[in-house]
Design an enzyme around this catalytic site. Structure first.
Site, mmCIF file in Angstrom:
data_model
loop_
_atom_site.group_PDB
_atom_site.id
_atom_site.type_symbol
_atom_site.label_atom_id
_atom_site.label_comp_id
_atom_site.label_asym_id
_atom_site.label_seq_id
_atom_site.Cartn_x
_atom_site.Cartn_y
_atom_site.Cartn_z
ATOM 1 N N ARG A 90 -6.126 1.061 -10.465
ATOM 2 C CA ARG A 90 -4.675 1.044 -10.235
ATOM 3 C C ARG A 90 -3.927 0.834 -11.548
ATOM 4 N NH1 ARG A 90 -1.240 -2.871 -6.056
ATOM 5 N NH2 ARG A 90 0.811 -2.124 -6.686
ATOM 6 N N ASN A 144 -3.972 3.963 0.939
ATOM 7 C CA ASN A 144 -3.073 4.902 0.266
ATOM 8 C C ASN A 144 -3.844 5.943 -0.537
ATOM 9 O OD1 ASN A 144 -0.405 4.054 0.963
ATOM 10 N ND2 ASN A 144 -0.693 2.236 -0.301
ATOM 11 N N CYS A 164 1.734 2.600 7.907
ATOM 12 C CA CYS A 164 2.413 2.063 6.726
ATOM 13 C C CYS A 164 3.343 0.958 7.193
ATOM 14 C CB CYS A 164 3.195 3.175 6.024
ATOM 15 S SG CYS A 164 4.056 2.653 4.517
ATOM 16 N N HIS A 194 5.767 7.304 2.407
ATOM 17 C CA HIS A 194 6.408 6.941 1.146
ATOM 18 C C HIS A 194 7.437 7.972 0.694
ATOM 19 C CE1 HIS A 194 3.079 3.879 -0.176
ATOM 20 N NE2 HIS A 194 3.621 3.624 1.011
ATOM 21 N N TYR A 244 10.683 3.852 -1.942
ATOM 22 C CA TYR A 244 9.911 4.786 -2.754
ATOM 23 C C TYR A 244 10.756 5.970 -3.218
ATOM 24 C CZ TYR A 244 5.601 2.344 -1.621
ATOM 25 O OH TYR A 244 4.628 1.393 -1.519
#
Length: 421
Positions: A90, A144, A164, A194, A244
């Site tokens: 990440r 995700n 989500c 998102h 987002y």
């Protein structure tokens, strides 16, 4: 009833456990299995999970194991919350795209594509093993990028629904502003995972009064501050975008911010270390307050509601989920995975009818859907050219020189996770 959580060693898991304990009448679990290859984390999380159940008087049995096949054997539902490559991957997703002046984020843009490429093959392998263990098991995907991962699962014929926490967060926030219970709030929530907009906020159900205009008039400043977007933009849109959407509506501003502050991944990594130290305290028998800063707010309540609807037909009759479009948004292919209100029950999720979508949102949704199709193709079949095509199609990238550079960066940072690279 047996539920299995793959990625059960996540620091998220006590949030999920707390929900299972509090809402045991909605979802009566007899056995909960936490599966994770990280034995040290799993021991800490599993110990806290058992203490939370004991404190709240839950009679269910909690099992921890690194053996995936044993963990999913006989499971009625399997929740996926894994992170291939961990926080280290990440951290990379959030940093190398910034070199091209593109957003570095783990679910969208180049970083989101990298995560999809790492994740889809692993999830499909897990799903195949779940199907061999119990063909009727439901797979609930919280991993995700949820839209792409859920699309991969559905295309492979799995009984899957994506989940989500964005919608349930808005539901709770709007309920607080309106001083009503969350169950009284029904969202006209439309788009992709998102990439969604709240186009109406209804009291009482799908046919209830739309109070979104009043919300924006009376609480627009607070909502805009939550989203880190200017109030005049919300007034002009007349809807509430997911936070987002800031990556699209304020892209360059976000890039400047990301270049001057620590990455979210580094913050989460530090927080996770603190949380794991707390989880090791044998006196701790509730989720710590610090966990609220980790992310995933209300995840447990959404997961319980969805699992209960799929397994027993109880829970909320309408829930925001990720599932096949099937004509709901006529400007998208039927096999696109959208995030909308749906009627959910033992037969799965059926999207509710959606009012015509403004071209301002439909255009971006169609663009990102095309990217997701190319991203899934790259995840399933590999190849540098497929990665390049997906990056070139993404509206946050779009320029061929950036796509070339980002393709090289993506491959350089992810070779250990890509069998074809």
């Amino acid at each position: 009833m047996k539920l299995t959580v793959v990625g059960g060693g996540s620091t998220y898991t006590p949030e999920l456990i707390d929900g299972f304990a509090r809402l045991r009448d909605t979802l009566p679990i007899e056995e909960l299995v936490l599966v994770d290859p990280a034995a040290d984390r799993l021991e800490l999380v599993g110990g806290l999970a058992r203490r939370i159940f004991a404190r709240q008087g839950h009679p269910g049995r909690i099992v921890t194991t690194a053996d995936l096949d044993a963990g999913v054997d006989g499971a009625d539902a399997v929740l996926l919350q894994l992170r291939v490559g961990g926080q280290a991957a990440r951290q990379q997703d959030e940093t190398w795209p910034l070199g091209c002046g593109c957003v570095g984020q783990e679910t969208t843009g180049a970083g989101g594509l990298a995560k999809a490429l790492r994740t889809v093959p692993v999830v499909l392998d897990i799903a195949d093993r779940v199907r061999r263990a119990n063909p009727r098991a439901w797979i609930i995907d919280f991993t995700n990028p949820v839209g792409i991962v859920t699309r991969a699962l559905l295309r492979a014929g799995h009984r899957a629904v994506g989940l989500c926490n964005v919608a349930i967060g808005f539901q709770r926030r709007f309920a607080g502003l309106l001083d009503v219970t969350p169950s009284e709030i029904h969202l006209d929530h439309v788009g992709l995972n998102h990439l969604t907009w709240e186009t109406a906020v209804r009291l009482g159900g799908p046919e209830g009064e739309d109070v979104l205009p009043a919300l924006l008039t009376g609480h627009g400043d607070a909502i805009a501050a939550d989203l880190h977007l200017p109030r005049p933009l919300l007034d002009r849109l007349g809807v509430v975008p997911s936070y987002y959407l800031r990556y699209y509506y304020a892209h360059d501003e976000v890039v400047r911010e990301l270049r001057t502050k620590p990455s979210r991944a580094s913050e989460v990594a530090r927080m996770e270390q603190q949380l794991l130290e707390m989880y090791g305290d044998p006196a701790l028998d509730e989720k710590p307050a610090l966990l609220a800063r980790r992310g995933g707010a209300y995840y447990s309540e959404a997961a319980v509601d969805l699992a209960a609807a799929l397994l027993t037909g109880s829970g909320s009759p309408y829930q925001v989920v990720n599932t096949y479009n099937d004509g709901t948004l006529p400007f998208l292919p039927d096999d696109a995975v959208i995030e909308v209100q749906a009627a959910v029950g033992p037969k799965g999720a059926t999207p509710l009818p959606v009012t015509p979508v403004d071209p301002l949102y439909a255009g971006l949704t169609a663009n990102v859907t095309a990217y997701e199709d190319l991203a899934l193709d790259a995840a399933l079949r590999g190849g540098r050219d497929r990665v390049f095509r997906a990056l070139l199609a993404h509206p946050l990238i779009g320029q061929h020189a950036y796509a070339e550079t980002l393709t090289d960066e993506l491959l350089a940072h992810n070779r250990e996770h890509l069998a074809w690279a």
